[in-house]
Motif scaffolding. Structure first.
Motif, short mmCIF file in Angstrom:
data_model
loop_
_atom_site.label_atom_id
_atom_site.label_comp_id
_atom_site.label_asym_id
_atom_site.label_seq_id
_atom_site.Cartn_x
_atom_site.Cartn_y
_atom_site.Cartn_z
N HIS A 1 0.85 -1.19 0.00
CA HIS A 1 0.00 0.00 0.00
C HIS A 1 0.89 1.24 0.00
O HIS A 1 2.08 1.16 0.34
N LYS B 1 8.12 0.89 0.90
CA LYS B 1 8.77 0.06 -0.12
C LYS B 1 10.11 0.64 -0.54
O LYS B 1 11.13 -0.06 -0.55
N GLY C 1 2.57 2.36 -4.79
CA GLY C 1 1.48 1.87 -3.96
C GLY C 1 0.20 2.66 -4.13
O GLY C 1 -0.85 2.24 -3.66
N SER D 1 -1.73 1.77 -10.17
CA SER D 1 -1.80 0.31 -9.96
C SER D 1 -1.43 -0.46 -11.21
O SER D 1 -1.05 -1.62 -11.14
N GLN E 1 -4.99 -1.37 -0.91
CA GLN E 1 -3.99 -1.79 -1.89
C GLN E 1 -3.24 -3.04 -1.43
O GLN E 1 -2.69 -3.76 -2.25
N THR E 2 -3.21 -3.29 -0.11
CA THR E 2 -2.58 -4.52 0.38
C THR E 2 -3.33 -5.73 -0.17
O THR E 2 -2.73 -6.70 -0.63
#
Length: 1103
Positions: A27, A32, A105, A110, A136-137
């Motif tokens: 997410h 990240k 994320g 996406s 988003q996870t």
């Protein structure tokens, strides 16, 4: 730390077993890029002190400014590891190449996640320890599931549990256990859905075999009764009742689902804090405590997580049922978390948050850690904390060791992934066995078929290509002088522009006097800068090689999106291109390569103009697989349209050229030119639009471009409502129209009705299935025309196919793959759900003539004529052919004109020329009042009259009901603290949104709010939320679909009671009318407006 030589990475590309292709998914703002920094620091590309702060792979200036990733970036990393081939053997150094892709994320980007996941074999999924599972996870976990990637879970931002939530180790353990349960519940839901589908398919196969066996048995009995010889012995295995059992197990075989869950004892869960630079797995602590506790490492790994306790006296591991009332801490708390908490207490705890010096010395002594004196004297507790963890639990070691040991190499991954991926591709039965074998086993030998998948095209300025960049380490004296002159000239020009009145040339001359070398060189530099401003962009394919070895100069075929190995030479023909260059992707830079073997991620030059967004390249055409058409890759549907124009009309060609480049370089951006001449781009959201416009102005078009207001899609529909006006023709009934053409030669009778809600919902959901069925029918018609009819009649459908079948860009194609029989059955069930008017909708599925608009929309044309003159959509080919042959050519031509008028009518509704949704049109009769010969002679004139009359009939029938407008809706997820909850609600309410759900994220005070928000009201929503909440809340907007606004845009008070209560203008604003008028105004349609609202006679003071 020394920088790793690119030559070493190139050498490691040849070792298939030593390669790991991974992507980092999460997410937004879950860490990240900060995590990636720690891995990049191991190769000496950045300083370990800057890891987590520099965000190296966020190479765009706007990414650094906003603090979020917008483009997926790849980098190749070297990692060496000491491994034992056997428990007693000496450890040997083994080298590995990790091809890492960092992905965005944010929901607007996406599509970048999809492009990254197809290229990889494993995924590192990050989850924020405090925020937990977000929207988003779930999306990225589903992506790993559909792509069959091996996931590795990283619970990041563990430091927030200590510094923000102030949890004790025991409370943190409970919180982490609940978080792990939530993540595993998501994975379990995917497995359950797949299990139910498999079970359904198994039952269908059993039913088919039972039916086939029963039919065969009946036939044998009939043959025996007629004196025919008895049934011959079948080669297929049957049971006592004659049911065929081969190929299908008698009982459903349950799949083992143990491997899909994240469990720390399996070492597929990592606990980390990327910003503080530490991470660990239970295996690391098992190694630390192995000698101290006298327990084998393998046993400790399994009991460190879970309800296991350490007896302080006997040093034995106890389960929860052997506690006997003793209050012991779980082993994970006692042996792991308390030690991590102690380091934070020693460095950042205490009354002044300066730490505890005595505790720190005790920790460093017990861990045998030496911290440099200058760090010990440092007043920055963070530096001290990072130094302790860098020596004790470095993030890169824990993560890279887990990646090497848990995630598969390309040969192992392709052997499990490729068969299913190839099975989903079109014409999978026709794929060459040699190609299939090379892809499944990742064969690298020169001479093997080369197959690569290009997931997106990346735009690189010419100046950043390796051929144009300086080679070597340090600058030479000449290069240093030249660089200094360039920089001084740039600074001078910038200062002159800021000062406004200053002369650029005079400032440049003043600075050039300080330059070393001839004055003429400064002028050359200035000219060079002007040329540099015209730095052209080059498109490079971001690809993964699945088989063979690709070399510079090789000629390969680029397969178009609709390519099938069954018809390799069908139009459009695959293009043959020459590979001009190959690049090793190193984040912000590229390194040239001569050849690349299978299993690697690579940049390919020479594909510009041959691939639009994604595609497959193959060294042979016959039997080549088409990987780009498989359904696993999904992109976020573009929903926001914006019309563009250059600020100076002379730059129009530049803008169009830039738009075409942008469309190729961005996987989610689409460019189209409308019939009105407007140049429009479609983007996934407001942030994505902003990035596209910035790229267009600065990189691709390099001219000033003006963007209009966003063009938001709407839908028009009708309902049965209480306040409807009486029907226009009471004798015919509501929605029924009988109109003659202007020449009075043809009369058309039709009826318009609202479709039942379940049917509309089914059609919206299965747009992809309708599109596929229509494509199959067109292919069958083309085959018939090529075999039996003349060439002219056979060419027309091919011309129309691309326009007709193309789905609406604003609607995401959904739905699983359904056969004709399945689709028909499901549609019949949807009609059966309508209880109010059963007789109207009884047996109407067989009379469906067409869907619209664009042949695939959620509106239906039914053929209710006595002779069934229209072709049936949901009918077998043989039945449809027989039905069409029984209808004369004249009636068939008229029916085709009506069907075409239906497509036009449903594409531009009567309210504001937006597509219709949920409308049924029943064609009852077409009467011709002239002889057939005369009608055939005037067919051209009659065609236009019929289309115009049919459109007007559908329009009048539509307005006979209560019209409604459907708004495009965003699903909005916001995480906010309790203090700012009221402000978030006020912003949502003011923008006509509504709250769907609200849940508390324990143990924090944050709430997760789910809301629905009209797309038309969403522009500026994210910025307003951030401003009103001082940055404590950030929304994620996902296109949800269309929702009806339950208000008639044409309603005005007309009864006596309504006029008394509301007045002539009505007290409340008609919101639906406001939306309709806004769209009509934008499209240049007539809008009824009162120029003067309150007229008062002007007073003249002179009189």
């Amino acid at each position: 730390m020394p920088v790793v030589d690119p030559g070493k990475l190139v050498r490691l590309q040849q070792q298939g077993e030593g390669i790991r292709n991974i992507c980092i998914l999460a997410h937004v703002d879950h860490g990240k890029t900060s995590l990636t920094d720690a891995l990049i620091a191991t190769n000496g590309i950045i300083s370990p002190k800057l890891a987590g702060k520099i965000r190296y792979l966020d190479s765009r200036p706007d990414e650094q400014l906003r603090g979020i990733t917008m483009e997926s970036s790849a980098i190749s990393l070297y990692f060496s590891l000491l491994r034992r081939s056997a428990p007693e053997a000496q450890p040997e150094q083994k080298e590995y190449l990790v091809n890492l892709i960092d992905s965005p994320g944010h929901i607007d980007f996406s599509s970048e996640v999809s492009t990254a996941s197809r290229l990889c074999d494993g995924a590192v999924v990050l989850v924020d320890a405090v925020e937990g599972v977000c929207s988003q996870t779930v999306t990225v976990l589903r992506q790993t599931w559909t792509e069959k990637l091996r996931p590795l879970l990283v619970i990041n931002k563990m430091d927030r549990l200590i510094t923000e939530l102030k949890l004790s180790p025991g409370e943190a353990y409970t919180h982490l256990s609940k978080l792990l349960e939530q993540i595993n519940a998501v994975m379990g839901s995917f497995a359950l859905g797949e299990r139910m589908e498999d079970d359904l398919r198994w039952r269908e196969r059993i039913d088919e075999k039972v039916t086939a066996a029963a039919a065969a048995k009946d036939k044998d009995h009939q043959d025996g009764a007629n004196g025919a010889p008895g049934p011959r012995k079948s080669s297929v295995a049957q049971d006592e009742e004659g049911i065929v059992m081969s190929g299908t197990p008698a009982e459903y075989e349950e799949k083992d689902d143990e491997d899909i869950y994240f469990e720390p004892e399996k070492n597929n869960v990592i606990f980390s804090s990327a910003i503080d630079g530490w991470a660990f797995t239970p295996r690391q602590f098992a190694g630390l405590y192995e000698k101290k506790l006298g327990i084998k490492r393998q046993i400790l790994e399994k009991v460190l997580w879970g309800d296991f306790y350490l007896d302080p006296k006997t040093k034995r591991v106890l389960s929860s049922k052997h506690l006997k009332g003793r209050n012991l801490k779980p082993m994970f708390v006692q042996l792991v978390l308390e030690n991590v908490w102690a380091v934070y207490e020693a460095t950042m705890g205490g009354p002044n948050n300066k730490g505890d010096q005595g505790l720190l010395e005790k920790i460093t002594k017990s861990l045998s850690i030496n911290i440099p004196a200058h760090i010990m004297r440092s007043r920055d507790p963070k530096a001290l904390l990072s130094a302790v963890f860098a020596s004790w639990l470095p993030l890169s070691t824990a993560l890279l060791v887990s990646v090497i040991e848990q995630l598969p190499s390309p040969p192992a991954a392709q052997s499990s992934r490729m068969p299913a991926l190839l099975e989903l591709s079109p014409g999978s039965d026709q794929i060459d066995d040699k190609v299939r074998d090379a892809m499944v086993h990742s064969k690298q030998t020169i001479g093997e078929p080369v197959v690569a998948y290009v997931s997106k095209m990346v735009s690189i300025p010419e100046s950043e290509l390796p051929a144009n960049k300086r080679r070597g380490g340090m600058l030479s004296a000449e290069e240093a002088r030249e660089l200094g002159r360039k920089k001084r000239a740039e600074i001078a020009r910038a200062q002159a522009q800021v000062n406004g009145g200053a002369d650029v040339a005079s400032v440049s001359d003043a600075l050039s006097s300080a330059a070393i070398g001839d004055e003429d060189e400064v002028d050359a530099t200035t000219n060079g800068n002007e040329e540099q401003n015209e730095d052209p962009e080059h498109l490079i394919g971001f690809a993964r090689l699945f088989s063979g070895t690709l070399t510079v100069g090789d000629e390969v075929y680029v397969l178009p999106p609709k390519f099938s190995p069954a018809r390799p030479h069908a139009q459009p023909q695959p293009r043959k291109v020459t590979i001009t260059a190959l690049y090793l992707l190193m984040g912000r830079s590229l390194e040239s390569l001569n050849s690349v073997p299978a299993g690697n991620v690579v940049g390919i030059a020479g594909l510009e103009g041959a691939i639009l967004k994604s595609g497959t390249i193959c060294s042979q055409l016959e039997g080549a697989p088409n990987l780009s058409s498989t359904t696993a890759i999904s992109t976020n549907a573009p929903i926001v349209r914006v019309a563009l124009e250059p600020a100076f009309p002379g730059d129009l060609d530049k803008m169009i050229r830039g738009l075409r480049l942008l469309e190729q370089a961005d996987p989610a951006c689409t460019y189209e030119q409308l019939a009105s001449g407007e140049h429009v781009i479609l983007t996934a959201g407001e942030l994505h639009l902003e990035r596209c416009l910035k790229d267009l102005r600065e990189r691709f078009a390099k001219c000033d471009i003006q963007a209009g207001e966003a063009i938001v899609p709407y839908r028009e529909s009708i309902v049965r409502a209480e306040e409807m006006n009486p029907p226009k023709d009471p004798a015919l009934g509501r929605g029924r129209m009988e109109m003659a053409t202007t020449s009075k030669q043809v009369t058309i009778k039709l009826r318009v009705r609202p479709l039942p809600a379940p049917v509309t919902e089914f059609l919206v959901k299965h747009t992809g299935a309708v599109k596929r069925l229509y494509s199959e029918r067109k292919a069958q018609e083309e085959e018939r025309t090529t075999t039996g009819e003349n060439g002219a009649d056979g060419e027309q459908p091919e011309e129309l196919e691309e326009h007709d079948v193309e789905a609406d860009d604003t609607v995401e194609e959904g739905g699983q793959v359904l056969t004709m029989t399945e689709f028909k059955q499901r549609l019949t069930e949807a009609f059966a759900e309508e209880k109010a008017e059963k007789e109207v909708w009884k047996d109407v599925v067989d009379k469906i003539c067409s869907f619209g608009p664009r042949r695939i929309g959620p509106n239906i044309l039914f053929d209710m004529t006595a002779d069934a003159i229209c072709g049936k959509f949901l009918r077998d080919e043989s039945q449809d052919t027989a039905g069409r042959e029984s209808v004369d050519k004249h009636s068939s031509t008229l029916a085709d004109n009506v069907a075409y008028a239906f497509q036009l009518s449903t594409y531009t509704g009567p309210m504001c020329n937006e597509p219709m949704q949920g409308v049924a049109v029943f064609l009852e009769d077409i009467c011709t009042n002239v002889p057939e010969e005369e009608a055939s002679q005037n067919l051209g004139r009659l065609t236009g009259e019929i289309i115009r009359t049919t459109r007007e009939s559908i329009r009048q029938g539509f307005l006979d009901w209560s019209p409604r407008i459907l708004l495009a809706m965003y699903s909005c997820e916001i995480q906010a603290s309790a203090e700012v909850l009221g402000r978030v609600y006020s912003v949502i309410t003011r923008r006509r949104g509504r709250i769907v759900a609200e849940s508390l994220l324990e143990p924090s005070t944050n709430f997760t709010i789910l809301a629905l928000l009209p797309v038309a009201e969403s522009f500026g929503f994210s910025d307003e939320i951030r401003q009103r909440t001082s940055g404590f809340a950030a929304p994620q907007l996902v296109f949800e679909g269309f929702e009806m606004l339950d208000e008639d845009p044409f309603w005005v008070p007309f009864t006596t009671d309504e006029l008394e209560d509301l007045g002539e203008k009505a007290d409340k604003e008609n919101v639906a009318k406001r939306y309709v008028d806004r769209v009509r105004d934008r499209k240049g349609l007539s809008v009824k407006k009162k120029v003067v609202e309150n007229a008062e006679k002007q007073k003249t003071l002179k009189r």
